[in-house]
Write an enzyme that holds these catalytic residues in place. Structure first.
Site, PDB file in Angstrom:
ATOM      1  N   VAL A 138     127.490 -29.327  93.693  1.00  0.00           N
ATOM      2  CA  VAL A 138     126.797 -28.702  92.571  1.00  0.00           C
ATOM      3  C   VAL A 138     127.939 -28.172  91.703  1.00  0.00           C
ATOM      4  O   VAL A 138     128.624 -27.221  92.074  1.00  0.00           O
ATOM      5  CB  VAL A 138     125.865 -27.563  93.020  1.00  0.00           C
ATOM      6  N   PRO A 139     128.198 -28.831  90.577  1.00  0.00           N
ATOM      7  CA  PRO A 139     129.436 -28.577  89.824  1.00  0.00           C
ATOM      8  C   PRO A 139     129.386 -27.313  88.960  1.00  0.00           C
ATOM      9  O   PRO A 139     129.391 -27.375  87.732  1.00  0.00           O
ATOM     10  CB  PRO A 139     129.569 -29.838  88.970  1.00  0.00           C
ATOM     11  N   CYS A 140     129.384 -26.158  89.609  1.00  0.00           N
ATOM     12  CA  CYS A 140     129.345 -24.898  88.877  1.00  0.00           C
ATOM     13  C   CYS A 140     130.590 -24.715  88.009  1.00  0.00           C
ATOM     14  O   CYS A 140     130.558 -23.965  87.037  1.00  0.00           O
ATOM     15  CB  CYS A 140     129.149 -23.720  89.822  1.00  0.00           C
ATOM     16  N   HIS A 141     131.657 -25.443  88.320  1.00  0.00           N
ATOM     17  CA  HIS A 141     132.859 -25.364  87.481  1.00  0.00           C
ATOM     18  C   HIS A 141     132.606 -25.938  86.091  1.00  0.00           C
ATOM     19  O   HIS A 141     133.345 -25.633  85.162  1.00  0.00           O
ATOM     20  CB  HIS A 141     134.042 -26.069  88.156  1.00  0.00           C
TER      21      HIS A 141
END
Length: 184
Positions: A138-141
């Site tokens: 989950v690419p929270c970046h």
């Protein structure tokens, strides 16, 4: 995905950890200061999971996908099954939106809140990202604060790691990366 377990694995940015159960990946941990800290943070709040040397095929594929992403390959990792049973419905919604952000692109907390139907949810979106147990699957970046500032990042190294990951993906020019702009 098998009975469940965990292991640490090398990546271009350091040692990561992955934990899984019958329903899919339970957690993925970006590098901490050292391997024992990475393992401790990975397993915090999880039921006891044995260390497994040879994970099931789905876990091996997840590890390879994360390794590819962290070397700069354009991977969305949508094929990885996540076990979100311990998450709130709101977190699941936020993570589904975040997973749809393609590599090399970004969105803001406010944009995600607007997609959820209420721009006032921006802070709650940020809190959900701060509790993301699946980074970078989950690419929270890829989710930034207003004005495309980095905002916070709960992974080891904080916002500097977030900006490093965005540079690896090509979402910002590496020569424009300045850690001084990564204040929380």
């Amino acid at each position: 995905m098998g009975e469940g377990g965990h292991l640490l694995f090398p990546t271009a940015i350091g040692t990561c950890g992955i934990a899984w159960g019958p329903g899919g990946v339970i957690a993925l941990q970006l590098p901490e200061a050292d391997a024992p800290r990475t393992r401790a943070r990975l397993l915090k709040g999880l039921p006891p999971l044995p260390e497994v040397a040879q994970p099931p095929a789905g876990v091996r594929a997840a590890i390879e996908g994360v390794q590819d992403l962290l070397t700069g390959m354009s991977r969305d990792l949508l094929e990885i099954t996540l076990d979100m049973a311990r998450l709130t419905p709101f977190q699941r919604q936020v993570y589904a939106i975040a997973r749809a952000i393609p590599p090399g692109q970004t969105r803001t907390y406010g944009e995600i809140a607007r997609e959820l139907g209420d721009v006032r949810l921006a802070r709650a979106v940020g809190q959900a990202m701060g509790h993301n147990p699946f980074a970078p699957i989950v690419p929270c970046h890829r989710v930034l604060a207003a004005g495309n500032r980095p905002g916070g990042f709960s992974g080891g190294g904080g916002a500097v790691t977030k900006m490093r990951m965005l540079a690896i993906e090509g979402a910002l020019e590496p020569d424009l990366f300045d850690p001084r702009f990564c204040a929380e």
